[in-house]
Motif scaffolding. Structure first.
Motif, PDB file in Angstrom:
ATOM      1  N   GLY A 123       0.802  -1.224   0.000  1.00  0.00           N
ATOM      2  CA  GLY A 123       0.000   0.000   0.000  1.00  0.00           C
ATOM      3  C   GLY A 123       0.834   1.272   0.000  1.00  0.00           C
ATOM      4  N   SER A 124       1.947   1.272   0.750  1.00  0.00           N
ATOM      5  CA  SER A 124       2.713   2.519   0.832  1.00  0.00           C
ATOM      6  C   SER A 124       3.458   2.796  -0.478  1.00  0.00           C
ATOM      7  N   SER A 125       3.743   1.741  -1.242  1.00  0.00           N
ATOM      8  CA  SER A 125       4.406   1.943  -2.538  1.00  0.00           C
ATOM      9  C   SER A 125       3.439   2.513  -3.566  1.00  0.00           C
ATOM     10  N   LEU A 126       2.133   2.452  -3.257  1.00  0.00           N
ATOM     11  CA  LEU A 126       1.107   2.850  -4.234  1.00  0.00           C
ATOM     12  C   LEU A 126       0.225   3.969  -3.680  1.00  0.00           C
ATOM     13  N   ALA A 127       0.786   4.753  -2.729  1.00  0.00           N
ATOM     14  CA  ALA A 127      -0.094   5.644  -1.960  1.00  0.00           C
ATOM     15  C   ALA A 127      -0.782   6.727  -2.782  1.00  0.00           C
ATOM     16  N   ASN A 128      -0.184   7.148  -3.891  1.00  0.00           N
ATOM     17  CA  ASN A 128      -0.774   8.236  -4.686  1.00  0.00           C
ATOM     18  C   ASN A 128      -0.307   8.116  -6.138  1.00  0.00           C
ATOM     19  N   ALA A 129      -0.727   9.093  -6.966  1.00  0.00           N
ATOM     20  CA  ALA A 129      -0.423   9.014  -8.400  1.00  0.00           C
ATOM     21  C   ALA A 129       1.087   9.030  -8.644  1.00  0.00           C
TER      22      ALA A 129
ATOM     23  N   ARG B 134       3.485   7.942  -6.706  1.00  0.00           N
ATOM     24  CA  ARG B 134       4.052   6.641  -6.369  1.00  0.00           C
ATOM     25  C   ARG B 134       3.735   5.617  -7.466  1.00  0.00           C
ATOM     26  N   MET B 135       2.527   5.735  -8.045  1.00  0.00           N
ATOM     27  CA  MET B 135       2.165   4.788  -9.121  1.00  0.00           C
ATOM     28  C   MET B 135       3.095   4.963 -10.322  1.00  0.00           C
ATOM     29  N   ARG B 136       3.464   6.219 -10.591  1.00  0.00           N
ATOM     30  CA  ARG B 136       4.400   6.444 -11.702  1.00  0.00           C
ATOM     31  C   ARG B 136       5.745   5.771 -11.402  1.00  0.00           C
ATOM     32  N   HIS B 137       6.191   5.896 -10.155  1.00  0.00           N
ATOM     33  CA  HIS B 137       7.467   5.257  -9.786  1.00  0.00           C
ATOM     34  C   HIS B 137       7.383   3.738  -9.937  1.00  0.00           C
ATOM     35  N   VAL B 138       6.270   3.184  -9.469  1.00  0.00           N
ATOM     36  CA  VAL B 138       6.109   1.722  -9.539  1.00  0.00           C
ATOM     37  C   VAL B 138       6.097   1.279 -11.004  1.00  0.00           C
ATOM     38  N   ARG B 139       5.419   2.059 -11.844  1.00  0.00           N
ATOM     39  CA  ARG B 139       5.402   1.708 -13.269  1.00  0.00           C
ATOM     40  C   ARG B 139       6.828   1.683 -13.806  1.00  0.00           C
ATOM     41  N   ALA B 140       7.621   2.708 -13.441  1.00  0.00           N
ATOM     42  CA  ALA B 140       9.012   2.778 -13.946  1.00  0.00           C
ATOM     43  C   ALA B 140       9.807   1.548 -13.481  1.00  0.00           C
ATOM     44  N   ILE B 141       9.578   1.126 -12.242  1.00  0.00           N
ATOM     45  CA  ILE B 141      10.305  -0.050 -11.723  1.00  0.00           C
ATOM     46  C   ILE B 141       9.895  -1.292 -12.530  1.00  0.00           C
ATOM     47  N   ILE B 142       8.598  -1.433 -12.768  1.00  0.00           N
ATOM     48  CA  ILE B 142       8.117  -2.620 -13.507  1.00  0.00           C
ATOM     49  C   ILE B 142       8.670  -2.604 -14.937  1.00  0.00           C
ATOM     50  N   GLU B 143       8.655  -1.421 -15.572  1.00  0.00           N
ATOM     51  CA  GLU B 143       9.149  -1.321 -16.957  1.00  0.00           C
ATOM     52  C   GLU B 143      10.579  -1.870 -17.070  1.00  0.00           C
ATOM     53  N   GLN B 144      11.378  -1.582 -16.040  1.00  0.00           N
ATOM     54  CA  GLN B 144      12.776  -2.043 -16.099  1.00  0.00           C
ATOM     55  C   GLN B 144      12.891  -3.557 -16.034  1.00  0.00           C
TER      56      GLN B 144
ATOM     57  N   VAL C 112       5.033 -11.093 -12.937  1.00  0.00           N
ATOM     58  CA  VAL C 112       3.644 -11.174 -12.491  1.00  0.00           C
ATOM     59  C   VAL C 112       3.574 -10.193 -11.316  1.00  0.00           C
ATOM     60  N   VAL C 113       2.718  -9.184 -11.450  1.00  0.00           N
ATOM     61  CA  VAL C 113       2.677  -8.119 -10.453  1.00  0.00           C
ATOM     62  C   VAL C 113       1.567  -8.418  -9.442  1.00  0.00           C
ATOM     63  N   VAL C 114       1.883  -8.257  -8.163  1.00  0.00           N
ATOM     64  CA  VAL C 114       0.884  -8.451  -7.095  1.00  0.00           C
ATOM     65  C   VAL C 114       0.745  -7.121  -6.366  1.00  0.00           C
ATOM     66  N   LEU C 115      -0.484  -6.669  -6.189  1.00  0.00           N
ATOM     67  CA  LEU C 115      -0.692  -5.372  -5.531  1.00  0.00           C
ATOM     68  C   LEU C 115      -1.548  -5.495  -4.290  1.00  0.00           C
TER      69      LEU C 115
END
Ligand code: ADP
Ligand code: ASP
Ligand code: MG
Length: 442
Positions: A8-14, A16-26, A33-36
């Motif tokens: 939850g804290s990694s996805l707290a706001n928009a 953070r979602m951009r950061h998570v997307r960048a991590i996944i893209e790499q 397989v992403v678990v949220l």
């Protein structure tokens, strides 16, 4: 294939979602397989909403606002999950009318957090050109017991998961809800707080992932809870057994059951910081590393109850302990720390277990004395120098006048546990942390 789980804290706001997307893209080349988890504090907010509904107030504004703000900021069409929001409101309305909140209803309600988060995040990935598909836990094959609020993942899940996710097109990234599943009757269940870690581990084991990555808001597993001590250090490596012991004895960083599935398949678990992806974090593997320090980390479990049993009938008696533990088994009460002498047994239990039923039944076989308000402070580390750990711990605490009421040491070779008053718990953790991580041990 890898598992990437974000809490939850990694996805707290928009942002953070951009950061998570960048991590996944790499990591797209590794077919994640992403678990949220639910976004931010949504699970807590759902619990609050449920209790308000019991009082006759239906209010989803905090939950709706958070998801709408994120959708607006990311430019997403939130009509995709409006149906779920409607359903959530209807359920709360039902709770407010009937004024009843069963464990089964609570699970149905809590599941909305994760169900919303995977839909929002998949919409975002798709908008950014990464083909993603949201899955509710049961669509991904998570089949559980009917033990609502703390359901166990059943073995048949493993085959169901590989069937559901194993055959996906190469270009599609599955975004799976953590924490939730369904039982064999189709009722929605949850795996206990922090259960998304467990979902990640089960998916990793079922799909034979190369690695299970658990992304948090800390540099991996620390030498102790950063909320108790100002500057704990990240632990670069620990074994599955050490991580499991830490989680069981109160380190809130990983769900206690999340190590088993990875350990059985020998899949490394890497705990990383989504706020600092370059930091190596902690890797949990089977092989122990050579270490000078016999302690890997210190944990604390508060709100424990100590049960003392004394009986002269124990002397030379066969079967006395068996009777005591049969009683615990019948009442489904688990014991954490035990010490015995010729005529007494002392043990600790979590206060949430049915202690009053236990007390009256134990009274038939022994003198019972129960005290609450205790904490277990555990020094975890697979080491062969446990006498040294004990000596240094007791010295550090007695120098400051802290009374240790019970000691359990050596049975697992992984854990030295000390029972202290709740009021002394934080000070004990600080003193022990200083002793083992800021001084040289000789
Ligand atoms: P997520 O929501 O991503 O699953 P959690 O909040 O469940 O993250 O777990 C991370 C938190 O666990 C940290 O922010 C920290 O406050 C807490 N924590 C407790 N003990 C430890 C520990 N030994 N190491 C790291 N974090 C810990
Ligand atoms: N959302 C659930 C919780 O807050 C599960 C999780 O975060 O792992 O406990
Ligand atoms: Mg968590």
């Amino acid at each position: 294939m890898i598992i990437m789980k974000f809490g939850g804290s990694s996805l707290a706001n928009a942002e953070r979602m951009r950061h998570v997307r960048a991590i996944i893209e790499q990591h797209l080349h590794e077919r994640p397989v992403v678990v949220l988890s639910a976004i931010g504090k949504t699970t807590d907010n759902l619990i609050t909403a449920a209790h308000q509904a019991l009082e006759g107030i239906v209010d989803t504004s905090a939950i709706e606002q958070l998801h709408t703000d994120i959708a607006r900021e990311l430019g997403l069409d939130d009509r995709e999950w409006q149906g779920l929001v409607q359903e959530l409101n209807t359920l709360l309305m039902g709770i407010s009318l009937v004024k009843e909140l069963s464990p089964r209803t609570l699970d149905h309600l809590l599941a909305f957090g994760e169900r919303l988060s995977v839909r929002v995040f998949s919409a975002f990935l798709n908008q950014q050109g990464t083909h993603a598909k949201p899955f509710d836990g049961w669509e991904a094959g998570i089949i559980t017991s009917s033990n609502h609020n703390r359901a166990e993942v059943l073995p048949e899940s493993y085959q169901a998961i590989s069937k559901a996710l194993g055959g996906l097109d190469i270009g599609v990234t599955p975004i799976v809800t953590g924490f939730i599943g369904k039982d064999s009757s189709g009722a929605i269940t949850t795996l206990g707080r922090g259960g998304s870690d467990l979902t990640a581990a089960v998916l990793g084991a079922a799909l034979t992932a190369r690695e299970i990555q658990v992304w948090k808001d800390v540099h991996g597993i620390m030498t102790t809870d950063p909320r108790l001590v100002t500057a704990p250090h990240p632990v670069p490596q620990m074994t599955f057994q050490e991580a499991e012991e830490l989680a069981y004895f109160g380190a809130k960083v990983l769900h206690p059951c999340s190590i088993q599935p990875a350990m059985r398949k020998n899949i490394p678990v890497r705990v990383k910081n989504s706020y600092a992806p370059e930091h190596p974090g902690t890797v949990i593997t089977a092989e122990p590393l050579e270490r000078d320090n016999p302690v890997v980390a210190i944990t604390c479990k508060r709100g424990q109850v100590m049960v003392h049993l004394t009986s002269t009938r124990m002397l030379g008696q066969y079967g006395f302990l068996a009777r005591v533990f049969q009683l615990f088994a019948d009442l489904r009460i688990s014991v954490d720390v035990i010490a015995t002498s010729e005529v007494s047994i002392s043990m600790t239990l979590d206060k949430h277990q049915g202690v009053s039923a236990l007390e009256s039944q134990l009274a038939d076989i022994a003198n019972v004395h129960i005290v609450s308000g205790r904490s277990i402070v555990s020094l975890v580390g697979g080491n062969s120098r446990s006498a040294l750990v004990l000596e240094h711990s007791l010295n550090a605490l007695s120098r400051e006048g802290i009374e240790v009421q019970m000691i359990s040491h050596g049975a697992s070779q992984l854990n030295t546990s000390l029972v202290v008053d709740d009021a002394d718990a934080q000070r004990s953790v600080r003193l022990l942390h200083e002793q083992f991580f800021s001084r040289s041990l000789s």
